[in-house]
Design an enzyme around this catalytic site. Structure first.
Site, short mmCIF file in Angstrom:
data_model
loop_
_atom_site.label_atom_id
_atom_site.label_comp_id
_atom_site.label_asym_id
_atom_site.label_seq_id
_atom_site.Cartn_x
_atom_site.Cartn_y
_atom_site.Cartn_z
N SER A 144 36.33 23.38 5.82
CA SER A 144 36.46 22.22 6.71
C SER A 144 35.55 22.34 7.93
O SER A 144 35.25 23.44 8.40
CB SER A 144 37.90 22.03 7.17
OG SER A 144 37.99 21.18 8.30
N TYR A 157 45.72 24.49 11.94
CA TYR A 157 44.64 24.22 11.00
C TYR A 157 43.30 24.71 11.54
O TYR A 157 42.56 25.41 10.85
CB TYR A 157 44.57 22.72 10.72
CG TYR A 157 43.64 22.32 9.59
CD1 TYR A 157 44.02 22.47 8.28
CD2 TYR A 157 42.38 21.77 9.86
CE1 TYR A 157 43.18 22.09 7.23
CE2 TYR A 157 41.54 21.39 8.84
CZ TYR A 157 41.93 21.55 7.53
OH TYR A 157 41.09 21.17 6.51
#
Length: 264
Positions: A144, A157
């Site tokens: 990501s 995250y």
């Protein structure tokens, strides 16, 4: 057991024909798109997902085999048995996105670390002895853009994805001269069911237009063809990451302004 085929003319993409590939979290979204892409390239694909029905559906669609279970389980031994041979490519795609900051629960932080980081470490432990003996292997980390930048609204995250990228970098630095290739995919917004659900439930902020998961697969295959580590389906991430390093104060101020403008 999947039938083996041959096809390696020195081209990294052509070498995928007949290769044994594992994709975690492949029941939908990016993982399903990766599984389809490898199957189209002629690979023998093991489709992992914690939802058995999703794994079975994608496996049936692409002519692969399903391996239900959590990505943090020891998947490699079972995948080898299903393939009837070695795992040549491992795609650590499964991830969890827990929202919040320091106030997020210990369970949310632990789950984020377990799935987004330690699942990669466990897979590498099981893969590396065989890869080092054979002098080849390919590890794909879906990290990501949060790994290169951050993600407003989700500290678990952002932090765990930074760690997953760091582990992928360490793998590349340590083993690339021994025939092991590592790729880190760092997309921004990707149109998946999970992404849409999170947008509805939290103030998550990404700076790019959402793309389809098939674009992520295309970007990965371009990087495989070039044996290039960093995979950027959103090319502008490179510029933002460069600013983060070269002018961190400005970058922090810019992201803070975004944070404050969206929380009003």
């Amino acid at each position: 057991m999947l039938e083996k085929t041959n096809g390696d003319n020195g081209d990294p993409v052509a070498a995928l024909r007949g290769a044994g590939v594992v994709v975690t979290g492949a029941g939908r979204g990016i993982g399903a798109a990766l599984a389809r892409g490898f199957a189209e390239a002629g690979a023998r694909v093991v489709v992992n997902d914690r939802h058995a029905d999703r794994a079975a559906a994608v496996a049936a669609e692409i002519g692969g085999v399903a391996l239900p279970g959590n990505a943090s389980d020891r998947l490699v031994p079972a995948a080898r048995e299903l393939l009837g041979g070695p795992v040549d490519v491992y795609c650590a795609n499964a991830g969890v996105l827990k929202t919040g900051g320091p106030e997020a629960s210990d369970d949310d932080w632990a789950t984020s670390w377990d799935v987004n980081v330690m699942a990669h470490v466990q897979a590498a432990r099981d893969l590396l002895p065989d890869w080092l003996e054979r002098g080849r292997g390919r590890f794909v980390s879906v990290a990501s853009s949060a790994a290169l930048l951050t993600l407003i609204g989700s500290a678990p995250y952002a932090v765990s994805k930074h760690a997953s990228l760091a582990f992928a970098e360490w793998m590349s630095v340590t083993y690339r001269h021994l025939g092991i290739h590592v790729h880190a995919i760092c997309p921004r917004a990707v149109r998946t069911e999970a992404y849409e659900a999170e947008l509805e439930s939290a103030e998550l902020r990404l700076l790019s237009t959402a793309i389809g998961p098939e674009k992520v697969t295309e970007a990965l295959f371009e990087s495989i063809a070039e044996n290039r580590f960093l995979v950027l389906p959103h090319p502008e991430v490179a510029d933002h990451a460069a600013q983060r390093v070269t002018d961190r104060e400005r970058w922090l101020s810019d992201i803070n302004r975004m944070q404050t403008s969206t929380s009003r």
